[in-house]
Write a protein that holds these residues in place. Structure first.
Motif, PDB file in Angstrom:
ATOM      1  N   ASP A 158     189.657  91.882  42.257  1.00  0.00           N
ATOM      2  CA  ASP A 158     188.674  91.440  41.270  1.00  0.00           C
ATOM      3  C   ASP A 158     189.379  91.531  39.849  1.00  0.00           C
ATOM      4  O   ASP A 158     189.982  92.446  39.291  1.00  0.00           O
TER       5      ASP A 158
ATOM      6  N   THR B 154     178.884  90.117  49.570  1.00  0.00           N
ATOM      7  CA  THR B 154     179.912  90.866  49.445  1.00  0.00           C
ATOM      8  C   THR B 154     180.681  90.974  50.675  1.00  0.00           C
ATOM      9  O   THR B 154     180.741  90.083  51.656  1.00  0.00           O
TER      10      THR B 154
ATOM     11  N   VAL C 278     182.396  84.952  40.519  1.00  0.00           N
ATOM     12  CA  VAL C 278     182.538  84.962  41.971  1.00  0.00           C
ATOM     13  C   VAL C 278     183.163  84.053  42.699  1.00  0.00           C
ATOM     14  O   VAL C 278     183.761  83.080  42.123  1.00  0.00           O
TER      15      VAL C 278
ATOM     16  N   LYS D 143     181.208  87.838  46.299  1.00  0.00           N
ATOM     17  CA  LYS D 143     181.711  88.755  45.082  1.00  0.00           C
ATOM     18  C   LYS D 143     183.177  88.987  45.244  1.00  0.00           C
ATOM     19  O   LYS D 143     183.726  88.849  46.435  1.00  0.00           O
TER      20      LYS D 143
ATOM     21  N   ALA E 291     175.388  86.040  45.662  1.00  0.00           N
ATOM     22  CA  ALA E 291     176.800  86.191  46.189  1.00  0.00           C
ATOM     23  C   ALA E 291     176.578  87.270  47.309  1.00  0.00           C
ATOM     24  O   ALA E 291     176.328  88.221  47.012  1.00  0.00           O
TER      25      ALA E 291
END
Length: 150
Positions: free
Chosen positions: A128, A39, A134, A122, A37
């Motif tokens: 988050d 960023t 993800v 991410k 993944a």
């Protein structure tokens, strides 16, 4: 976002996240084995009017596309662009035929390109959910290698 205009930057960031969610830019999933993944980061800019006055606080989520691997995450980088002469010809024809010409600005135009490759990112800071999942990108976002041609 802890400065004197923190609330304006936060509102700008919320607007960007709202656009990404509204456009169904990604699905949350577990990262498949063998995949990585990339960023992302938030970019902040001031927008100014014609007289140089501050008109807007702009936030944009940008993928760190330099983390993508050619042949694995993308195959080609190509961006179709129109030529200035083509635009001038179209404007001349419109003027000759007396057509009305209108301009429009689509705030999230770049986010409408569907990508075919499997790209995982991410979860962005601020969105988050703590699940460890993800984002599997369904649409292009700024910074991806394939974004300009999707």
């Amino acid at each position: 976002l802890n400065g004197p205009n923190g609330e304006k930057w936060k509102a700008s960031e919320d607007e960007e996240f709202g656009s990404l969610i509204e456009n169904e830019t990604w699905d949350l999933c577990d990262l498949p084995p063998g995949k990585k993944a990339i960023t992302s980061k938030m970019i902040y800019r001031h927008k100014y009017g014609p007289e140089g006055e501050l008109t807007r606080y702009k936030s944009r989520l940008v993928a760190r596309g330099f983390q993508q691997t050619k042949g694995k995450d993308y195959d080609e980088v190509f961006a179709p662009v129109g030529k200035g002469t083509t635009l001038r010809v179209l404007l001349a024809i419109a003027a000759l035929l007396g057509w009305k010409i209108r301009q429009m600005d689509i705030v999230t135009a770049f986010l409408n390109g569907i990508i075919m490759e499997e790209v995982y990112m991410k979860q962005p800071e601020g969105l988050d959910d703590g699940s460890g999942r993800v984002c599997r990108l369904k649409k292009a976002i700024y910074g991806l290698k394939q974004a300009p041609h999707s």
